[in-house]
Write an enzyme that holds these catalytic residues in place. Structure first.
Site, short mmCIF file in Angstrom:
data_model
loop_
_atom_site.label_atom_id
_atom_site.label_comp_id
_atom_site.label_asym_id
_atom_site.label_seq_id
_atom_site.Cartn_x
_atom_site.Cartn_y
_atom_site.Cartn_z
N ASP A 33 0.86 -1.19 0.00
CA ASP A 33 0.00 0.00 0.00
C ASP A 33 0.90 1.24 0.00
O ASP A 33 1.71 1.42 0.90
CB ASP A 33 -0.88 -0.03 1.26
CG ASP A 33 -1.65 1.27 1.45
OD1 ASP A 33 -2.06 1.55 2.59
OD2 ASP A 33 -1.84 2.00 0.44
N ASN A 35 -0.38 4.54 -0.39
CA ASN A 35 -1.02 5.80 0.05
C ASN A 35 -1.75 5.62 1.38
O ASN A 35 -2.63 6.39 1.72
CB ASN A 35 -1.98 6.30 -1.04
CG ASN A 35 -3.10 5.28 -1.28
OD1 ASN A 35 -3.02 4.14 -0.83
ND2 ASN A 35 -4.13 5.70 -1.99
N ASP A 37 -4.08 3.86 2.63
CA ASP A 37 -5.52 3.63 2.84
C ASP A 37 -5.76 2.18 3.25
O ASP A 37 -6.89 1.72 3.32
CB ASP A 37 -6.33 3.98 1.57
CG ASP A 37 -5.93 3.09 0.39
OD1 ASP A 37 -6.54 3.21 -0.68
OD2 ASP A 37 -5.00 2.26 0.55
N ASP A 41 -1.77 -1.27 -3.82
CA ASP A 41 -2.08 -0.54 -5.05
C ASP A 41 -0.92 -0.60 -6.04
O ASP A 41 0.15 -1.14 -5.73
CB ASP A 41 -2.42 0.92 -4.70
CG ASP A 41 -1.38 1.51 -3.73
OD1 ASP A 41 -1.77 1.95 -2.63
OD2 ASP A 41 -0.19 1.44 -4.05
N ASP A 110 -5.13 -10.46 -15.47
CA ASP A 110 -6.17 -11.44 -15.19
C ASP A 110 -7.37 -11.10 -16.08
O ASP A 110 -7.89 -9.97 -16.02
CB ASP A 110 -6.59 -11.33 -13.71
CG ASP A 110 -6.84 -12.70 -13.09
OD1 ASP A 110 -6.36 -12.95 -11.98
OD2 ASP A 110 -7.50 -13.52 -13.78
N ASP A 211 -9.38 -16.39 -16.25
CA ASP A 211 -10.14 -16.87 -15.11
C ASP A 211 -11.25 -17.82 -15.55
O ASP A 211 -12.04 -17.49 -16.44
CB ASP A 211 -10.78 -15.63 -14.43
CG ASP A 211 -11.44 -15.98 -13.11
OD1 ASP A 211 -10.73 -16.40 -12.20
OD2 ASP A 211 -12.67 -15.83 -13.02
N GLU A 266 -7.09 -20.74 -16.51
CA GLU A 266 -7.34 -21.36 -15.21
C GLU A 266 -8.52 -22.28 -15.39
O GLU A 266 -9.54 -21.88 -15.95
CB GLU A 266 -7.66 -20.32 -14.14
CG GLU A 266 -7.70 -20.92 -12.76
CD GLU A 266 -8.96 -20.60 -12.00
OE1 GLU A 266 -9.87 -20.03 -12.60
OE2 GLU A 266 -9.01 -20.89 -10.81
N HIS A 339 -4.04 -17.25 -4.84
CA HIS A 339 -4.91 -16.45 -3.96
C HIS A 339 -6.19 -17.18 -3.56
O HIS A 339 -7.03 -16.64 -2.84
CB HIS A 339 -5.25 -15.14 -4.68
CG HIS A 339 -6.04 -15.39 -5.91
ND1 HIS A 339 -5.53 -16.03 -7.03
CD2 HIS A 339 -7.32 -15.13 -6.21
CE1 HIS A 339 -6.46 -16.14 -7.95
NE2 HIS A 339 -7.56 -15.60 -7.48
N ASP A 340 -6.33 -18.41 -4.06
CA ASP A 340 -7.56 -19.18 -3.76
C ASP A 340 -7.35 -20.37 -2.85
O ASP A 340 -8.32 -21.04 -2.48
CB ASP A 340 -8.14 -19.76 -5.07
CG ASP A 340 -8.75 -18.71 -5.96
OD1 ASP A 340 -8.75 -18.92 -7.19
OD2 ASP A 340 -9.21 -17.67 -5.44
O1 TEU Z 1 -11.39 -19.26 -9.15
C1 TEU Z 1 -12.26 -20.24 -9.69
C2 TEU Z 1 -11.89 -21.55 -9.17
O2 TEU Z 1 -11.00 -22.17 -9.68
C3 TEU Z 1 -12.53 -21.96 -7.93
O3 TEU Z 1 -12.46 -23.35 -7.83
C4 TEU Z 1 -11.77 -21.28 -6.87
O4 TEU Z 1 -10.84 -22.17 -6.34
C5 TEU Z 1 -12.64 -20.68 -5.84
O5 TEU Z 1 -11.95 -20.60 -4.65
C6 TEU Z 1 -13.90 -21.47 -5.53
O6 TEU Z 1 -13.59 -22.55 -4.68
C7 TEU Z 1 -11.33 -18.10 -9.97
C8 TEU Z 1 -10.52 -17.06 -9.23
O7 TEU Z 1 -9.19 -17.53 -9.06
C9 TEU Z 1 -11.20 -16.83 -7.90
O8 TEU Z 1 -10.44 -15.93 -7.08
C10 TEU Z 1 -12.57 -16.23 -8.16
O9 TEU Z 1 -13.26 -16.12 -6.92
C11 TEU Z 1 -13.39 -17.12 -9.10
O10 TEU Z 1 -12.65 -17.61 -10.22
C12 TEU Z 1 -14.54 -16.31 -9.70
O11 TEU Z 1 -14.00 -15.34 -10.56
CA CA Z 2 -3.48 2.01 -1.21
#
Ligand code: TEU
Ligand code: CA
Length: 562
Positions: A33, A35, A37, A41, A110, A211, A266, A339-340
């Site tokens: 971050d 700035n 907040d 960013d 993405d 995605d 993905e 991130h998932d």
């Molecule tokens: O994730 C979709 C997907 O692969 C899901 O299985 C994912 O693991 C999610 O956690 C549901 O269990 C993609 C993105 O990576 C995710 O961050 C988004 O939330 C999702 O699509 C919808 O755009």
């Molecule tokens: Ca920021």
């Protein structure tokens, strides 16, 4: 050795920059971050380009930074050509791109086009009336006997249909109700999307992570799913739909083919029987895919949220099966977290007694498997899962909906919290830990999500000062991989598929052979059964000393056969 010669490996494979690259995934909201907040960013990323350069990564995968109401933290886009003000301006984006490129680092964006936000103008128009010109940008259906059009469930809990009062019809959303699925059957939708792709390619980006690209073609009869298990519904109803390859090939013909870009799809629901169909060389589709089979290992009846421990044999078999499925015609991106999914050292390593050793060992795995490695922000310093004590500390729509469902069903909230902490996505969305300063140096404001309290021990600044840190090990192994075409283009063979603790495989061409030995256990294991007879040269490993006669807990090492 001449670079061309160095990388010709066994000569048969055509060189591709996107096969030789290592990707670094940035979740912009939690990276840095600038700035104060409390939200990461673009200028924060610019501040940290030196970190990426030090590490030696080649491509940044930048998570969504487009306009969004943030129901799913940017995976619900309301304007595909505008930077969300929280992240900065288009000028900031262009500066980031230039400064990354100056360091020889490419940038992929993405592309989230299976669905938009319900606040996108397309949807705002579409819901106004049944005869609206944007009506069939989305999927609208009548209910059946007062209920949803079919039994499809959302990834984020509940039905995949929500009724809209204005026209008394249901619209489809495989994810949150604020993420209506776009109707790819409609050529106008496809035309708009190709135009969006062209807009970003013209800015000079180097590709896209697409995605849930496997979900864009729906079975238009919208029949009920016959599957009890949600993941079977994903695999056999939502994913790999009747026209998915037609759409991707059209996307390739209309726009992708005009640029030298990296495309990585993905693919929830892409299983090894269909994996090659997305990435087959000369098939005018994608360069590579992220399959998710290893990430869903052990998934219980609630899906991955109640994932159980899995056997190493199953994990290894997946890697072998996918290598076989790809052969020399296809390509994967290799990752163990993003991130998932939970932090890789917490999910696949031992983040208590052997955090450093196992984090480094897992780095050896992703950097010596066949495929383009993808490192998720924070894995390079061994960031771990975090324990959220209070329900209100969670931020992820998937988890918040899960809690709502548990409460409605009157189920055990304590167990739900335990599962959310074990497998939830908030684990990997805690801020990048830069230093021992307050809030790990991520922000001077109030962070949007709690900082992992272990930042005082796990942070970039301390790692830089420690020659034996995980960070410096990543730097070393990334450098090693660059000098080693066999690690990129070589074949793969699992040498010990039935062993419960060891993962021993080789990467080889007709010129070179490397042996990789990984110990996924807390025990030291004698290797007299497996020790090889040939002469070997030690290339890299995660312990200061090594012996070919035994392998220590969470030890990983790479030998070259002479
Ligand atoms: O994730 C979709 C997907 O692969 C899901 O299985 C994912 O693991 C999610 O956690 C549901 O269990 C993609 C993105 O990576 C995710 O961050 C988004 O939330 C999702 O699509 C919808 O755009
Ligand atoms: Ca920021």
């Amino acid at each position: 050795m001449d670079k061309e010669l160095l990388f010709s490996a066994n000569g048969s494979e055509k060189r591709e920059w996107w096969k030789e690259a290592v990707i670094y995934q940035i979740y912009p909201r939690s990276f840095k971050d600038s700035n104060d907040d409390g939200i990461g960013d673009l200028r924060g990323i610019i501040e940290k380009i030196d970190h990426l350069d030090y590490l030696g990564v080649d491509v940044v995968w930048l998570g969504p930074v487009y306009k969004s109401p943030n129901d799913d933290n940017g995976y619900d886009i309301s304007n595909y050509k505008e930077i969300h003000p929280e992240f900065g301006s288009m000028a900031d984006f262009e500066e980031l791109l230039i400064k990354l490129n100056r360091k020889g680092i490419k940038l992929i964006m993405d592309l989230v086009v299976n669905h938009s936000s319900d606040e996108h103008p397309w949807f705002i128009e579409s819901k106004k009336s049944k005869d609206n010109s944007f009506r069939d940008f989305y999927f609208w259906r009548e209910g059946v006997e007062g209920r949803e059009p079919n039994n499809w469930k959302s990834f984020f809990g509940g039905s995949a249909w929500t009724k809209d009062e204005i026209t008394d019809q249901y619209y489809l959303h495989l994810f949150s109700r604020k993420q209506p699925d776009l109707n790819w059957e409609n050529p106008k939708v496809r035309k708009e999307i190709y135009q969006i792709i062209e807009f970003w390619c013209e800015k000079g980006i180097d590709g896209f992570r697409m995605d849930v690209i496997s979900l864009i073609s729906k079975p238009m009869n919208f029949n009920d799913s016959p599957h009890e298990d949600f993941l079977d519904t994903v695999k056999y109803v939502y994913a790999n739909g009747p026209k998915v390859h037609h759409y991707i090939q059209e996307m390739y013909d209309k726009v992708l083919k005009n640029y030298d870009i990296m495309t990585v799809g993905e693919g929830p629901g892409i299983h090894k029987e269909v994996g090659l169909s997305y990435v087959q060389r000369d098939k005018r589709e994608l360069n590579m895919i992220f399959h998710l089979d290893h990430m869903f290992l052990g998934a219980g009846k609630l899906g991955r949220i109640d994932a159980r421990p899995h056997a190493l044999i199953d994990f290894k078999r997946l890697f072998s099966d996918w290598n076989e499925a790809m052969g020399d015609q296809g390509w994967l991106s290799i990752f163990l977290d993003n991130h998932d999914f939970p932090r890789m050292v917490s999910r696949f390593g031992n983040d208590k007694d052997f955090r450093s050793e196992s984090a480094k060992m897992l780095a050896i795995l992703i950097l010596t498997q066949r495929g383009t490695p993808c490192i998720y922000q924070g894995s390079e310093i061994g960031m771990t899962n975090m324990y959220f004590n209070r329900e209100e500390d969670f931020r992820d729509v998937e988890i918040l909906n899960f809690f709502k469902e548990i409460k409605v069903q009157g189920d055990d909230m304590e167990n739900a919290m335990h599962l959310a902490n074990l497998n939830g996505r908030d684990n990997v969305r805690t801020p990048m830990q830069w230093s021992t300063e307050k809030q790990a140096g991520f922000t001077k404001g109030q962070s949007w999500i709690a900082v992992n309290p272990n930042f005082r021990d796990i942070n970039v600044a301390s790692s830089l000062k420690d020659p034996n840190s995980i960070l410096n090990f990543y730097k070393d192994i990334l450098a090693f991989r660059k000098t080693c075409p066999t690690m990129i283009y070589g074949n793969f063979e699992d040498l010990l598929p039935e062993d419960e603790q060891l993962y021993i495989y080789r990467r080889y061409t007709d010129k070179n052979e490397f042996l990789i030995q990984l110990n996924f256990s807390d025990q030291t294991i004698e290797l007299d059964d497996y020790s090889f007879k040939q002469n070997v040269e030690f290339r890299i490993g995660n312990y200061p000393e090594h012996s070919i006669n035994h392998i220590k807990p969470w030890e990983g090492r790479v030998y070259q056969l002479l």
